[in-house]
Design an enzyme around this catalytic site. Structure first.
Site, mmCIF file in Angstrom:
data_model
loop_
_atom_site.group_PDB
_atom_site.id
_atom_site.type_symbol
_atom_site.label_atom_id
_atom_site.label_comp_id
_atom_site.label_asym_id
_atom_site.label_seq_id
_atom_site.Cartn_x
_atom_site.Cartn_y
_atom_site.Cartn_z
ATOM 1 N N GLU A 28 10.531 0.789 10.347
ATOM 2 C CA GLU A 28 11.495 1.868 10.129
ATOM 3 C C GLU A 28 10.735 3.150 10.392
ATOM 4 O O GLU A 28 9.878 3.552 9.604
ATOM 5 C CB GLU A 28 12.039 1.796 8.705
ATOM 6 C CG GLU A 28 13.326 2.593 8.533
ATOM 7 C CD GLU A 28 13.070 3.961 7.953
ATOM 8 O OE1 GLU A 28 13.079 4.931 8.757
ATOM 9 O OE2 GLU A 28 12.852 4.084 6.740
ATOM 10 N N CYS A 88 13.280 10.798 7.204
ATOM 11 C CA CYS A 88 13.265 10.268 8.576
ATOM 12 C C CYS A 88 14.622 10.382 9.244
ATOM 13 O O CYS A 88 14.714 10.511 10.465
ATOM 14 C CB CYS A 88 12.782 8.822 8.574
ATOM 15 S SG CYS A 88 13.688 7.751 7.441
ATOM 16 N N GLU A 115 9.934 15.243 16.160
ATOM 17 C CA GLU A 115 10.299 15.195 14.751
ATOM 18 C C GLU A 115 9.420 16.180 13.982
ATOM 19 O O GLU A 115 8.202 16.038 13.933
ATOM 20 C CB GLU A 115 10.114 13.779 14.204
ATOM 21 C CG GLU A 115 10.579 13.611 12.780
ATOM 22 C CD GLU A 115 10.412 12.185 12.280
ATOM 23 O OE1 GLU A 115 11.194 11.765 11.417
ATOM 24 O OE2 GLU A 115 9.482 11.497 12.752
ATOM 25 N N LYS A 162 0.848 -1.194 0.000
ATOM 26 C CA LYS A 162 0.000 0.000 0.000
ATOM 27 C C LYS A 162 0.882 1.241 0.000
ATOM 28 O O LYS A 162 1.612 1.509 0.952
ATOM 29 C CB LYS A 162 -0.903 0.046 1.240
ATOM 30 C CG LYS A 162 -1.952 1.173 1.137
ATOM 31 C CD LYS A 162 -2.590 1.489 2.468
ATOM 32 C CE LYS A 162 -1.830 2.545 3.245
ATOM 33 N NZ LYS A 162 -1.856 3.892 2.598
#
Length: 791
Positions: A266, A300, A397, A192
């Site tokens: 991850e 990331c 983040e 997906k």
């Protein structure tokens, strides 16, 4: 503007990339996409769809089909039908398909690059020169592994159907990271793509058709988070691979508990970019540009925390802010711009809100004077200085072109600040002193370290994080582990735990029996906090002895003792090997005593228990041998440099041992963990616990540093659960029943610790099943340190 004026100003003019072919492809969709299931294009069963827009303009590019539970079920069934035949193909045949996909990506590279930039907002220069070449590289590299699997991974087999969910920041590259290793090793996939960026995945599905890939090997289902949830929960999926936020990763960890699904995550990052005072400051400034303003900071592993040595901080910030003035923000299809569009208005508002919070908390804002385009999702390159390590923008983040800066004075302080985060994905070190850089790199708690460079990636070098940045690796040999399993595991039977025998009042009178065996914490025998003990009973019901009833406080004390023994993780491999040999020597000296104890607890013949003791001694020798031989690798990626793959310990590893064999299971679990530098808290077999409490006397005479091995006896399931909950435990191994395994997996989601929960019967006497690389790999995590060279 004349040529003379251009040469005088050295300004970049517009260099637009044509989107003609991409527009033609979009037009061919007929306004709405379909799902790719079983090699065929199908409409979503519900007929539902949603818009995908160009971040740079807000223009609607297409309507994306919204897959529901029925669509996901159809895709999983198609993948399941295709998987046996795909796995049965010779590796060479699978390699040819992957090679064909790599060639097709290359032949259509410009179409992929332009479509990616339209849909995602990233500069076409980046998608053209970085993303698409890396996509092809991944398929080439894993074509090689398909070819070599039968020889290099002869004891492994594919998992089955893999559910893969990817993010919007590198849509096609993340697809390649996931699909290439999976299908190379004989798995099939249901993937997906992200809700915001589905288009290049659908174009890739067309490449699968052109390559003649067997129907059902690759299935692409589009949709929002609900579609991803259906994939995660589908019982026909054997493995989930997810790249995305830590918050969603934690939910996936909780959703898969007890399912037996393999899982790799991850997740997020807050990566430090460390500049020492001996660094080439001009080069480091360019490194910062690549670290945080590449892909609009939507990376990331972006170097979003700038740590500059105090003596050069002001000079460095002056150079950096001057460089910021030259960065160009604008149309992603203009090859002369540096920073494109933020992927979606929702993300843009999040960035703005966090920057405002940072300023409100005392940070100083630096942004270039040039205005960003008024139309579209654009945000300027931003630097926040004077940021406290506890500030919101230092902890959260941001996932945008925002850099936060603070200072340090000494290398030790730099390490402390760098590790002061729940994340552990990547880090950058900038220093002209290589010895300093290579001293700092192993001390950073993250999976990737770049020295005098940043954001370097390759299919042959693993990528992944520590702590709440997830677990598992993408790429490299270590990345293959996520897509295969030992062949024997598929034939193994589930663990069956028999009811424990009840005491019948008889007490064995062997003279060596100590009925007040204690716990072993911090190198000392310790009474249980609760003051209770529990009997160890033979099969006939006779009480063989008693052990302490450990509780939550005992677990806390054991973890604290393990934390204080951190120097074991940095001890030399040779030194750890010598201690394991010494443990084996001292166990051998007491072999008859241990054999007699095992016979009393199990009712087995002395010959059988003597064999178990001998096997335990041999296993200790094996891990003494492995301690200085389970080495990493030196990768040679296609750039001027090397990547040092180092096997590092997890840290504090909790182990709930198998119920039987009591001594061999205990030794086979703790020995590889300590051989690799972990400190362990071990819950031994409940029915044969005296084998472990006798063993601490062996440890005491074998020079094992205090806190390296801690033993807490008691209720197996309860203690395992307490260890899974503990925030300072970095990983947990559980061998036992499926219900407790599920509870352990669920409890581990708090800090996303690595979990190895095995609920099948393993032949612990077998070298193939009871020892070796499988255990060593579970006891370590790979850190890749990139070291470029040349002028």
């Amino acid at each position: 503007m004349s040529i003379a004026e251009i040469l005088d100003t050295m300004e970049y003019g517009p260099a637009p990339e044509s989107d003609k072919e991409a527009r033609a492809w979009l037009k061919g969709l007929g306004g709405e996409t379909k799902l790719f299931i079983g090699g065929q294009w199908r409409k979503a069963k519900s007929g539902a769809s949603f818009e995908t827009t160009a971040p740079a303009t807000g223009e609607v590019l297409a309507r994306i089909a919204q897959a529901n539970a029925a669509d996901v079920d159809a895709a999983v069934k198609a993948a399941a039908r295709a998987q046996p035949a795909w796995a049965a193909l010779p590796g060479h045949q699978r390699a040819r398909y992957l090679y064909a996909l790599a060639r097709l990506v290359q032949r259509h590279s410009r179409l992929f690059a332009v479509l990616e930039s339209l849909d995602n907002g990233k500069p076409v220069r980046e998608s053209r020169d970085i993303d698409i070449p890396l996509v092809a590289r991944h398929f080439y590299h894993h074509a090689g592994w398909a070819q070599l699997m039968e020889g290099e991974l002869a004891d492994k087999e594919p998992l089955g159907v893999c559910g893969q969910i990817i993010p919007w920041n590198f849509p096609l590259l993340m697809l390649a990271w996931k699909i290439a290793p999976a299908i190379a090793l004989g798995n099939t996939v249901v993937l997906k793509p992200a809700e915001y960026t589905s288009l290049t995945a659908l174009l890739f599905a067309e490449m699968c058709q052109k390559a003649g890939l067997p129907e059902g090997v690759v299935n692409i289902v589009t949709g929002d988070g609900a579609t991803g949830e259906e994939i995660v929960n589908h019982p026909g999926v054997a493995k989930i691979a997810f790249t995305g936020s830590t918050e969603v990763g934690r939910k996936i960890r909780e959703a898969t508990v007890g399912s037996g699904k393999s899982l790799t995550l991850e997740l997020g990052g807050k990566s430090p970019f460390i500049v020492f005072d001996d660094a080439d400051l001009d080069a480091a400034v360019e490194g910062v540009v690549d670290a945080i303003w590449f892909n609009q900071g939507q990376v990331c592993c972006a170097g979003s925390r700038l740590l500059v040595q105090e003596s050069v901080h002001d000079r460095f910030v002056a150079k950096l802010t001057a460089r910021m003035e030259t960065l160009r923000v604008g149309d992603p299809l203009d090859k002369a711009i540096d920073i494109g569009a933020i992927v979606h208005p929702v993300q843009l508002e999040r960035i703005r809100a966090l920057v405002e919070t940072g300023v409100r908390e005392g940070a100083v804002l630096h942004q270039p004077r040039a205005a960003v385009p008024a139309k579209g999702c654009f945000y300027p390159p931003t630097l926040l200085t004077g940021v406290h390590p506890a500030a919101t923008v230092s902890r959260e983040e941001i996932f945008g072109p925002v850099l936060v800066s603070t200072t340090f004075r000494t290398p030790a302080e730099a390490v402390e600040l760098a590790n002061n985060t729940e994340y552990g994905l990547a880090a950058t070190i900038w220093s002209e002193t290589l010895s300093l850089a290579l001293d700092i790199a192993p001390k950073l708690k993250c999976g990737v370290v770049w020295v005098n460079g940043t954001n370097m990636f390759d299919a042959g070098v693993g990528f992944g994080g520590y702590k709440e940045s997830g677990f598992g690796r993408e790429g490299g040999r270590e990345g293959l582990a996520a897509y295969c399993k030992p062949k024997w595991l598929g034939r193994a039977k589930p663990v069956v735990e028999l009811p424990a025998p009840q005491p019948n009042g008889e007490v064995l009178s062997a003279g060596f029996i100590d009925r007040t065996a204690k716990l072993y914490i911090g190198g000392r025998q310790a009474r249980p906090d609760g003051g209770y003990s529990r009997p160890v009973v033979s099969p006939s019901g006779a009480v063989v002895g008693e052990v302490g009833e450990g509780n939550r406080k005992d677990i806390r004390n054991a973890v604290e003792a393990a934390r204080k023994a951190a120097s074991w993780s940095t001890a030399s491999e040779h030194g750890r090997a010598q201690i394991l040999y010494y443990i084996a020597e001292n166990l051998e000296a007491r072999a008859a005593e241990f054999a007699e104890r095992l016979a009393a607890m199990t009712g087995r013949r002395k010959a059988a228990t003597a064999r178990e003791v001998a096997a335990s001694v041999s296993r200790l020798f094996s891990y003494g041998a492995w301690a200085d031989k389970f080495e990493g690798a030196v990768h040679r990626p296609p750039l001027r440099g090397v990547a040092l793959a180092m096997n590092e310990p997890l840290g504090i590893l909790a182990i709930a041992c198998p119920e039987a064999p009591g001594l061999l299971g205990f030794v086979s679990a703790f020995a590889p963990a300590v051989a690799m530098g972990n400190r362990v808290v071990v819950v031994p077999s409940a029915s044969q616990a005296l084998a472990a409490t006798d063993f601490y006397q062996v440890l005491e005479t074998s020079d094992v540093p205090a806190g390296v091995v801690n033993i807490v006896t008691g209720e197996h399931a309860e203690l395992a659960l307490e260890l899974a909950k503990h925030e300072e435990v970095d990983g947990i191994w559980y061998f036992g029943n499926s219900q407790t395994a599920a509870n352990v997996e669920k409890a581990s989601a708090g800090n996303l610790k690595q979990v190895w929960a095995e609920t099948v019967q393993r032949d612990w006497f077998s070298a193939a099943q009871g020892e070796g690389r499988e255990f060593l790999a579970r006891a370590t995590q790979v850190k890749n340190i990139w070291v470029p060279y040349g002028e």
